[in-house]
Design a protein around this motif. Sequence first.
Motif, PDB file in Angstrom:
ATOM      1  N   MET A 173       3.303  -6.651  11.217  1.00 42.46           N
ATOM      2  CA  MET A 173       2.271  -5.640  11.022  1.00 42.46           C
ATOM      3  C   MET A 173       0.870  -6.255  10.973  1.00 42.46           C
ATOM      4  O   MET A 173      -0.109  -5.540  10.825  1.00 42.46           O
ATOM      5  CB  MET A 173       2.544  -4.849   9.742  1.00 42.46           C
ATOM      6  CG  MET A 173       3.733  -3.917   9.845  1.00 42.46           C
ATOM      7  SD  MET A 173       3.429  -2.549  10.990  1.00 42.46           S
ATOM      8  CE  MET A 173       4.986  -1.678  10.863  1.00 42.46           C
ATOM      9  N   GLU A 191      -1.967  -4.899  13.045  1.00 41.65           N
ATOM     10  CA  GLU A 191      -2.645  -3.663  12.641  1.00 41.65           C
ATOM     11  C   GLU A 191      -4.052  -3.947  12.118  1.00 41.65           C
ATOM     12  O   GLU A 191      -4.849  -3.034  11.977  1.00 41.65           O
ATOM     13  CB  GLU A 191      -1.845  -2.945  11.557  1.00 41.65           C
ATOM     14  CG  GLU A 191      -0.709  -2.080  12.069  1.00 41.65           C
ATOM     15  CD  GLU A 191      -1.190  -0.713  12.552  1.00 41.65           C
ATOM     16  OE1 GLU A 191      -2.384  -0.410  12.410  1.00 41.65           O
ATOM     17  OE2 GLU A 191      -0.351   0.041  13.058  1.00 41.65           O
ATOM     18  N   ARG A 238       2.518  12.593   1.850  1.00 43.65           N
ATOM     19  CA  ARG A 238       2.599  11.137   1.701  1.00 43.65           C
ATOM     20  C   ARG A 238       2.193  10.702   0.294  1.00 43.65           C
ATOM     21  O   ARG A 238       2.808   9.802  -0.291  1.00 43.65           O
ATOM     22  CB  ARG A 238       1.727  10.444   2.746  1.00 43.65           C
ATOM     23  CG  ARG A 238       2.223  10.603   4.174  1.00 43.65           C
ATOM     24  CD  ARG A 238       1.530   9.648   5.127  1.00 43.65           C
ATOM     25  NE  ARG A 238       1.863   9.914   6.510  1.00 43.65           N
ATOM     26  CZ  ARG A 238       2.992   9.553   7.102  1.00 43.65           C
ATOM     27  NH1 ARG A 238       3.923   8.903   6.404  1.00 43.65           N
ATOM     28  NH2 ARG A 238       3.213   9.824   8.374  1.00 43.65           N
ATOM     29  N   SER A 249       0.638   6.087   6.510  1.00 45.46           N
ATOM     30  CA  SER A 249       1.800   6.048   7.405  1.00 45.46           C
ATOM     31  C   SER A 249       2.253   4.609   7.629  1.00 45.46           C
ATOM     32  O   SER A 249       3.440   4.337   7.794  1.00 45.46           O
ATOM     33  CB  SER A 249       1.469   6.722   8.741  1.00 45.46           C
ATOM     34  OG  SER A 249       0.635   5.910   9.560  1.00 45.46           O
ATOM     35  N   LEU A 250       1.298   3.671   7.627  1.00 48.81           N
ATOM     36  CA  LEU A 250       1.652   2.263   7.761  1.00 48.81           C
ATOM     37  C   LEU A 250       2.440   1.787   6.547  1.00 48.81           C
ATOM     38  O   LEU A 250       3.488   1.138   6.676  1.00 48.81           O
ATOM     39  CB  LEU A 250       0.379   1.430   7.935  1.00 48.81           C
ATOM     40  CG  LEU A 250       0.559  -0.088   7.916  1.00 48.81           C
ATOM     41  CD1 LEU A 250       1.448  -0.543   9.070  1.00 48.81           C
ATOM     42  CD2 LEU A 250      -0.801  -0.783   7.973  1.00 48.81           C
ATOM     43  N   GLU A 255       5.948   3.153   6.665  1.00 45.99           N
ATOM     44  CA  GLU A 255       6.816   2.485   7.648  1.00 45.99           C
ATOM     45  C   GLU A 255       7.382   1.186   7.080  1.00 45.99           C
ATOM     46  O   GLU A 255       8.552   0.860   7.288  1.00 45.99           O
ATOM     47  CB  GLU A 255       6.025   2.183   8.923  1.00 45.99           C
ATOM     48  CG  GLU A 255       5.805   3.389   9.812  1.00 45.99           C
ATOM     49  CD  GLU A 255       4.994   3.042  11.043  1.00 45.99           C
ATOM     50  OE1 GLU A 255       4.907   1.840  11.389  1.00 45.99           O
ATOM     51  OE2 GLU A 255       4.442   3.968  11.667  1.00 45.99           O
TER      52      GLU A 255
END
Length: 379
Positions: free
Chosen positions: A1, A4, A58, A273-274, A277
């Motif tokens: 990641m 990102e 979330r 959202s990261l 995940e």
Amino acid sequence: MSDEFVLDPGLCHLNHAAVGPWPRRAVAAVTCFAEENARLGSLGYLDWLGVEQRLRERLAELIGAERASDIALAKNTSEALSVIAHGLPWTPGDNIVGIAQEFPSNRVVWESLADQGVTWRALDLDRSRDPEADLIALCDDSTRMIAVSWVQYASGLRLDLERLGAWCRANAVLLCVDAIQGLGALPFDLRRFQADFVVADGHKWMLGPEGLALLYVRPEWRERLRLRQFGWHMVEHSGDFDRTDWTPASDARRFECGSPNLLGTHALEASLSLLAEIGMDEVWNRLQARTDHLIGLIDERGFELLTPRAPERRAGIVTFRVPGESAARLYPLLMARRVLCAQRGGGLRFSPHFYTEFETLERAMRLLDDILSESTDSL
């Protein structure tokens, strides 16, 4: 990641406890939102509200709330705390127990209740070996609330919220948690912690923008808070503009008086959202490995660790002091070498995140070594 994040390779970003950088997906979400607005205006407004709904979902998942409708979106932590402080029905003689070393937002708001006859009692952490026991010991029959940060912004001390929450619930004392220095760094469990109120800005460990914050009020308390802000958005039938009778919304939207921050919403939803995940357990495992490594580098040099050494007392903040040196002198020299950090609690505060390269930590410490070596050479 790590792909990102597109931080300048010459920068050591160790300041997530202040303002975190956005991941690529947050930048893309804001860019798309802006371009759509420029081309189509508000044609996609209903879709934008769908993003807002996903953000609430979330955030509810992040703290363990039962429903997305339990989440209100405030402008910042200070506003969220003010909604609570000036909404509760106080009685002259009530007191609130907190911590003397808190960030001003978690002190000023409670002190502002003095004209209602409410007293704020502060625990001095520097004199406490068992902060939960000492907070509880400050309570008496007139204590209505314990209001604390989950993680202290200067020292990085993490409180045992499960212990505090259990005592508060058993003794009919409210628990208000400022979670800004923990949410996005390690898992939060509302069911275990039993907090009545949770607040947190999105621009630190959640990697979002400034200007958007979480406000959670336990449903049993929602309608007992007196509203101090009013507008079209906080009413039950917010879309019926011709309706002249109104009541506050039955869910947490009652605390949102006006138009939503949809630009910030797109950014924060993408950032969360990261984290979703990866999973908060894994985020915490990676971050812990980095703070452990950083503490090892501090120990190797004989520096003084100000952050608690016990893993259960730490989060993502590592604060330390260089013996014989002033943090006020070292801080600007580190910043000049592009080590993005902070001067807090009498020391230097480094706050990496789960994606921070170990080499970044090592490079920052080598740059500090250089500064100290230059100081020695000049004598």
